[in-house]
Motif scaffolding. Structure first.
Motif, mmCIF file in Angstrom:
data_model
loop_
_atom_site.group_PDB
_atom_site.id
_atom_site.type_symbol
_atom_site.label_atom_id
_atom_site.label_comp_id
_atom_site.label_asym_id
_atom_site.label_seq_id
_atom_site.Cartn_x
_atom_site.Cartn_y
_atom_site.Cartn_z
ATOM 1 N N UNK A 86 -34.921 43.029 32.178
ATOM 2 C CA UNK A 86 -36.372 43.158 32.858
ATOM 3 C C UNK A 86 -37.372 42.306 32.162
ATOM 4 N N UNK A 87 -38.537 42.076 32.891
ATOM 5 C CA UNK A 87 -39.642 41.425 32.402
ATOM 6 C C UNK A 87 -40.364 42.288 31.192
ATOM 7 N N UNK A 88 -40.956 41.833 30.175
ATOM 8 C CA UNK A 88 -41.333 42.674 29.121
ATOM 9 C C UNK A 88 -42.251 43.621 29.644
ATOM 10 N N UNK A 89 -42.510 44.859 29.037
ATOM 11 C CA UNK A 89 -43.299 45.908 29.333
ATOM 12 C C UNK A 89 -44.879 45.388 29.250
ATOM 13 N N UNK A 90 -45.791 46.006 29.734
ATOM 14 C CA UNK A 90 -47.048 45.877 29.744
ATOM 15 C C UNK A 90 -47.631 46.264 28.315
ATOM 16 N N UNK A 91 -46.912 47.191 27.797
ATOM 17 C CA UNK A 91 -47.604 47.618 26.343
ATOM 18 C C UNK A 91 -46.601 48.169 25.595
ATOM 19 N N UNK A 92 -46.819 48.296 24.293
ATOM 20 C CA UNK A 92 -46.071 49.177 23.373
ATOM 21 C C UNK A 92 -47.247 49.770 22.431
ATOM 22 N N UNK A 93 -46.630 50.637 21.609
ATOM 23 C CA UNK A 93 -47.628 51.382 20.657
ATOM 24 C C UNK A 93 -48.213 50.440 19.810
ATOM 25 N N UNK A 94 -47.426 49.840 19.213
ATOM 26 C CA UNK A 94 -48.130 48.713 18.144
ATOM 27 C C UNK A 94 -47.168 47.406 18.305
ATOM 28 N N UNK A 95 -47.987 46.435 18.757
ATOM 29 C CA UNK A 95 -47.255 45.366 19.222
ATOM 30 C C UNK A 95 -46.765 44.656 17.961
ATOM 31 N N UNK A 96 -47.227 44.833 16.690
ATOM 32 C CA UNK A 96 -46.811 44.106 15.485
ATOM 33 C C UNK A 96 -45.403 44.634 15.058
ATOM 34 N N UNK A 97 -45.169 45.863 15.792
ATOM 35 C CA UNK A 97 -43.761 46.692 15.369
ATOM 36 C C UNK A 97 -42.836 46.446 16.174
ATOM 37 N N UNK A 98 -43.211 45.750 17.406
ATOM 38 C CA UNK A 98 -41.774 45.236 18.406
ATOM 39 C C UNK A 98 -41.548 43.915 17.737
ATOM 40 N N UNK A 99 -40.415 43.987 16.995
ATOM 41 C CA UNK A 99 -40.110 42.510 16.162
ATOM 42 C C UNK A 99 -39.321 41.873 17.134
ATOM 43 N N UNK A 100 -40.099 40.873 17.761
ATOM 44 C CA UNK A 100 -39.467 40.235 18.735
ATOM 45 C C UNK A 100 -38.748 38.920 18.189
ATOM 46 N N UNK A 101 -38.997 38.666 16.683
ATOM 47 C CA UNK A 101 -38.227 37.398 16.120
ATOM 48 C C UNK A 101 -36.874 37.803 16.161
ATOM 49 N N UNK A 102 -36.342 38.750 16.400
ATOM 50 C CA UNK A 102 -34.801 39.035 16.225
ATOM 51 C C UNK A 102 -34.235 38.237 17.416
ATOM 52 N N UNK A 103 -34.842 38.109 18.367
ATOM 53 C CA UNK A 103 -34.422 37.246 19.669
ATOM 54 C C UNK A 103 -34.099 35.998 19.228
ATOM 55 N N UNK A 104 -34.735 35.247 18.043
ATOM 56 C CA UNK A 104 -34.345 34.255 17.794
ATOM 57 C C UNK A 104 -33.019 33.912 17.542
ATOM 58 N N UNK A 105 -32.233 34.905 17.290
ATOM 59 C CA UNK A 105 -30.814 34.868 17.236
ATOM 60 C C UNK A 105 -29.879 34.712 18.223
ATOM 61 N N UNK A 106 -30.556 34.824 19.506
ATOM 62 C CA UNK A 106 -29.868 34.911 20.641
ATOM 63 C C UNK A 106 -30.447 33.868 21.638
ATOM 64 N N UNK A 107 -29.488 32.860 22.059
ATOM 65 C CA UNK A 107 -29.698 31.877 22.898
ATOM 66 C C UNK A 107 -30.635 32.251 24.299
ATOM 67 N N UNK A 108 -31.449 31.554 24.533
ATOM 68 C CA UNK A 108 -32.120 31.808 25.980
ATOM 69 C C UNK A 108 -32.646 33.302 26.088
ATOM 70 N N UNK A 109 -33.006 33.871 25.076
ATOM 71 C CA UNK A 109 -34.032 35.268 25.228
ATOM 72 C C UNK A 109 -34.829 35.272 24.182
#
Length: 377
Positions: A86-109
């Protein structure tokens, strides 16, 4: 705000069972728990007709078509949606606790959070929901009503009627006293969300990958008598050298520690979890427990090297902290985030295995994860 001030966005989504209130009917919605009855139209990936999905505490939610836009409560549910393509959600409770840096481990994500709304930082204003106009709100309404004073059942009902339904369960820990209904494991929740987005095939592919990954983890875990006693802590901001204690429960934020079968030093010592009484613990009390390993939360923006330079070095120079076995043995690590979904759990569990059990090799196939996310499996 009157009902006349906002017209319903569409008749696409509707709930057929009212959201459970605080501690009353929340645990009483048991219809549809048979897995074969949760969806009317389980196609395994895409539906052209109506279907329904059942989950506590929201009951049975009916969909006339697959949601396109969505709001998420936290990074656990957000990560599940990304895993489902899916496309990313419009919101989360705290964006700074949605740790998207872990996706750096995964190609093309990757996920761009620059336009993502942080509900908590804007007081979870109900008007934000009208601005987002999401097809479905993947969040536990009881979390909204209990963690923010501005929401009550009437607000939840208004959003359901005029915008879209709620579909969520607070699963990241199991210490909230108001959560008196069924908890879900990470993959139980993930499967439910796959039914909402009609992406059951992606879920099944992830579940198979996770089973293989778990087999790898089981081979790594040492015999029971050789497993470490760990303490999970979050530094307080108000007072130096004190921490919020986290006991290891069945919540999804502790999944990697459960899977690695560590011993909960704080739980064994009778320390209460922070979520239950908002208590703290200091170094003097920690010395009495003296865990083998310290896992410090709230440090996920740091690299491992930065963590050693800034956090561990300070412990080594402080009298009480330097006497701890974990500090003396170099067993102080980043403790992982509060929220994790299927992708981030793979990354975090592998990291935890490397921290605790001296694992050096990769334990899951990054490209396989990428292929599932991108629909190339």
């Amino acid at each position: 705000m009157s009902d006349d001030s906002h017209r319903p966005r569409r008749a696409v989504l509707r709930t057929s069972v009212a959201v459970a209130g605080l501690g009353t009917i929340a645990g009483c919605t048991n219809e549809g728990r048979n897995e074969n009855e949760d969806t009317e139209n389980d196609t395994g990936g895409g539906s052209s007709g109506s279907y329904s999905v059942t989950m506590e505490p929201v009951g049975t939610v009916e969909f006339d078509s697959v949601p396109e836009t969505w709001a998420a409560n936290n990074g656990s549910w957000a990560d599940m949606g990304i895993a489902l393509g899916q496309e990313p959600p419009e919101c989360v409770w705290l964006t700074n606790r949605y740790r998207t840096q872990y996706y750096d481990e995964i190609p093309n994500v990757s996920v761009d959070k620059s336009d993502m709304i942080a509900l908590s930082e804007q007081n979870a204003d109900k008007e934000l929901f009208y601005e987002m106009m999401a097809d479905v709100h993947v969040m536990d309404p009881n979390f909204l009503m209990n963690r923010f004073d501005g929401w009550d059942q009437d607000d939840v009902d208004e959003v359901k009627e005029h915008i879209g339904p709620f579909f969520g369960n607070t699963i990241f820990n199991q210490e909230y006293p108001w959560h008196d209904y069924e908890y879900l494991t990470l993959y139980e929740a993930f499967e439910k969300l796959s039914e909402v987005f009609q992406e059951q095939d992606r879920y099944k592919a992830f579940a198979e990958l996770h089973d293989e990954f778990q087999d790898e983890i089981d081979e790594i875990v040492p015999p029971e008598g050789e497993r470490p006693d760990v303490a999970i802590l979050w530094p307080t901001e108000a007072e130096a050298n004190t921490f919020y204690p986290f006991t290891i429960d069945e919540g999804t934020s502790f999944k990697q520690w459960h899977d690695l079968k560590v011993n909960d030093a704080l739980g064994k010592a009778g320390v209460s979890d922070f979520a239950s009484d908002r208590g703290t613990i200091d170094y003097e009390s920690l010395l009495e427990i003296d865990p083998d390993v310290l896992l410090i939360r709230g440090q996920e923006d740091m690299t491992a090297a930065e963590f050693q330079d800034e956090v561990v070095s300070e412990m080594e120079s402080y009298n009480f902290a330097s006497s701890l076995t974990a500090v003396q043995n170099g067993d102080v690590y980043r403790g992982g985030p509060l929220y994790q979904g299927p992708i981030t759990n793979l990354v975090l569990t592998e990291r935890a295995a490397q921290q605790l059990y001296d694992v050096e090799e990769e334990l899951f196939d990054r490209q396989e994860v990428s292929d599932i996310v991108n629909g190339e499996f």
